[in-house]
Design a protein around this motif. Structure first.
Motif, mmCIF file in Angstrom:
data_model
loop_
_atom_site.group_PDB
_atom_site.id
_atom_site.type_symbol
_atom_site.label_atom_id
_atom_site.label_comp_id
_atom_site.label_asym_id
_atom_site.label_seq_id
_atom_site.Cartn_x
_atom_site.Cartn_y
_atom_site.Cartn_z
ATOM 1 N N PHE A 192 0.852 -1.183 0.000
ATOM 2 C CA PHE A 192 0.000 0.000 0.000
ATOM 3 C C PHE A 192 0.885 1.229 0.000
ATOM 4 O O PHE A 192 1.991 1.205 0.535
ATOM 5 C CB PHE A 192 -0.845 0.067 1.273
ATOM 6 N N LYS A 193 0.373 2.305 -0.594
ATOM 7 C CA LYS A 193 1.057 3.594 -0.523
ATOM 8 C C LYS A 193 0.150 4.577 0.184
ATOM 9 O O LYS A 193 -1.060 4.551 -0.005
ATOM 10 C CB LYS A 193 1.362 4.102 -1.942
ATOM 11 N N PRO A 194 0.728 5.479 1.001
ATOM 12 C CA PRO A 194 -0.126 6.476 1.644
ATOM 13 C C PRO A 194 -0.705 7.438 0.608
ATOM 14 O O PRO A 194 -0.092 7.666 -0.441
ATOM 15 C CB PRO A 194 0.815 7.209 2.598
ATOM 16 N N SER A 195 -1.871 7.975 0.868
ATOM 17 C CA SER A 195 -2.466 8.979 -0.013
ATOM 18 C C SER A 195 -2.906 10.143 0.859
ATOM 19 O O SER A 195 -2.789 10.086 2.082
ATOM 20 C CB SER A 195 -3.678 8.384 -0.733
ATOM 21 N N THR A 196 -3.415 11.202 0.219
ATOM 22 C CA THR A 196 -3.892 12.334 1.024
ATOM 23 C C THR A 196 -5.067 11.900 1.898
ATOM 24 O O THR A 196 -5.303 12.475 2.956
ATOM 25 C CB THR A 196 -4.325 13.500 0.115
ATOM 26 N N ALA A 197 -5.811 10.878 1.442
ATOM 27 C CA ALA A 197 -6.964 10.432 2.238
ATOM 28 C C ALA A 197 -6.541 9.613 3.454
ATOM 29 O O ALA A 197 -7.229 9.607 4.468
ATOM 30 C CB ALA A 197 -7.903 9.612 1.367
ATOM 31 N N SER A 198 -5.407 8.903 3.341
ATOM 32 C CA SER A 198 -5.018 8.032 4.449
ATOM 33 C C SER A 198 -4.339 8.815 5.567
ATOM 34 O O SER A 198 -4.362 8.423 6.722
ATOM 35 C CB SER A 198 -4.076 6.936 3.954
#
Lengths: 262, 258
Positions: A192-198
């Motif tokens: 998984f990669k972090p996103s602005t939502a996470s």
């Protein structure tokens, strides 16, 4: 009339996405650390034909409005982060996180990615790596002359070296958590990669501040339940069928309307 | 559409039965549209079925003497409204901590861009600011306003109290809406109150189930049966329309002009 055709088409499209999601879940039934996905839907816009509560005469108002909806749309594929079952492997480098958290993996491009899949291996330099060869972060290197590796529930990695009585601590596995794990972006390979939502990762020691603790010698299996997916598949297929019947009914009605004039 | 009518002497302009039949076709078509939307949403969490509500469009006082014949021939069917079937949908256990189902009469309050909206779709998430939000990212309201979860284990009690790591954070604002039939459906699983409505009161007969979602209350089998019924009604009306326009009128025009 054309409304019903497009509405039913949106229903069929939604069920296709549902089946796609179920297929992905079932295909990953043996993927360690895999988390089940669930497609989520919402109703589309409504056509307001007649508003409720509007005055009909001076003393009465319309009690029930007429709103015709235009179908459904898929809005999200949610990840269900429940714990998967543990299976015993007795390999000290197989780790599960009991609770929340992700292992941090250093990708070849220098970025960090996150995974629940804890089957690690040693590379030729003695570093802990994923089956893809990506390094665990922070990097942990096991000395060549080891005769036993132990990983504690707090992530402490100890090694018993030849000729020594006491195990030596060589590093600590850190895990990370997110404000909103559901917002993580899946990039395949269990990562998984972090996103602005996470939100940004919050790293820490396993077992502290709400992070899960580690268990060595086990693998976390996927949390997909075959029975549940089968039931979803049946429901989804029937829903698809029902929507296709709407299209056929609408079509027959149009044909009949066309036959009014001979 | 202007409808021709029977007058006192019993003469008719072109067959008014034609227009009555036409109104029936129109009403059946509209109700298929409603049904299509129900079936398209069989997998939408918290979706509430809409049922058609037909009414008879009478002619009003200007139509002439109210004879029985007048009433029958000149009245028309039309789809007057969509009635919300508010019965609870079946619960589906997901085990996801941010899935909540409302059992009984209650709605979650949601801060949508155009104001406060109400929803039964309890498949919630937390966003990057760790606020409790819907699938569209609209914040779900608690009694103190926006609900900030923070990192940790979330527990939601049956009365809507939200605990993070066993500490009480807020309580979900679950409201009862008295005029359910007047709610405006806005899509995105949201309902709006009609303008000028009083503020809703807190729900007393609703309880929250964490780890469940309320499925759509559309029964696909019943809807399929209803679909067959619509088609057959349509067919019958079409036959009578055919009889009026292609048999009776055609015969009348054909024979009388000889």
């Amino acid at each position: 009339m054309l409304r019903a055709l497009y509405t039913a088409a949106s229903g069929m499209e939604a069920q296709q996405i549902n089946i796609d999601t179920i297929a992905h879940n079932l295909a990953n039934i043996n993927t360690a650390g895999f988390k089940q996905r669930r497609a989520q839907f919402q109703d589309l816009l409504y056509q307001n034909m007649r508003a409720a509560g509007v005055a009909n005469t001076a003393n009465t108002e319309i009690p029930v409005g007429l709103q015709i909806g235009l179908g459904t749309k898929p809005v999200a594929t949610q990840m269900i982060f429940t714990q998967g079952d543990f299976s015993v492997t007795n390999n000290p480098l197989d780790l599960v996180i009991e609770g929340q958290g992700f292992f941090q993996v250093l990708l070849p491009n220098g970025e960090l990615a996150y995974t629940r899949s804890g089957n690690f291996h040693l590379n030729r330099d003695g570093s802990l790596v994923t089956p893809e060869g990506d390094m665990l972060d922070p990097q942990i290197t096991i000395p060549q002359d080891q005769i036993g590796i132990m990983i504690g529930s707090d992530g402490t990695v100890s090694v018993l070296q030849a000729g020594q009585m006491e195990p030596q601590q060589v590093g600590r596995v850190e895990i990370a958590t997110f404000q909103n794990p559901g917002g993580l972006q899946s990039i395949g390979k269990n990562l998984f990669k972090p996103s602005t939502a996470s939100g940004d990762p919050i790293t820490g020691t396993p077992g502290e501040n709400g992070l899960g603790s580690l268990l060595s010698g086990f693998i976390e299996q996927s949390n997909v339940s075959v029975v549940e997916e089968m039931v979803s598949m049946i429901i989804s297929q029937r829903a698809y069928e029902a929507n296709s019947k709407v299209i056929r009914t609408a079509d027959e009605m149009i044909t009949q309307a066309n036959n009014v004039i001979r | 559409m202007r409808r021709p009518r029977w007058n006192e002497t019993g003469d008719t302009t072109l067959n008014s039965g034609l227009y009555t039949a036409y109104s029936g076709l129109r009403a059946q078509m509209d109700s298929l549209d409603l049904l299509a939307n129900n079936l398209a949403n069989v997998q939408t969490a918290g979706f509430k079925e809409q049922r058609p509500f037909f009414s008879l469009l009478g002619m009003g006082p200007e139509a002439g003497p109210e004879t029985e014949l007048n009433a029958v021939v000149n009245s028309q069917a039309h789809l007057a409204g969509s009635v919300l079937n508010f019965i609870d949908g079946p619960l589906l256990a997901t085990g996801r901590p941010l899935d909540v189902a409302i059992v009984g009469t209650g709605f979650l309050a949601v801060q949508a861009p155009n104001g406060i909206r109400y929803s039964r779709n309890g498949s919630l998430s937390s966003d990057a600011q760790s606020q409790l939000v819907t699938a569209d990212g609209f914040p779900v309201l608690g009694e103190k306003g926006l609900i900030r979860l923070g990192a940790g284990e979330v527990e939601i009690g049956q009365n809507g109290e939200v605990f993070v790591n066993h500490a009480l954070v807020d309580r979900l604002r679950v409201v009862a809406l008295d005029n359910i039939q007047q709610l405006q459906r806005e899509g995105h699983s949201l309902f709006a109150l009609p303008p000028g409505s009083p503020d809703p009161r807190p729900a007393t007969e609703a309880s929250i189930r964490q780890g469940y979602i309320e499925q759509s209350n559309v029964n696909p089998v019943a809807a399929t049966v209803r679909m067959v019924e619509i088609l057959r009604h349509f067919e019958a009306i079409q036959k009578s329309l055919n009889l009026i326009s292609n048999v009776m009128d055609a015969k009348a025009i054909d024979k009388l002009t000889r």
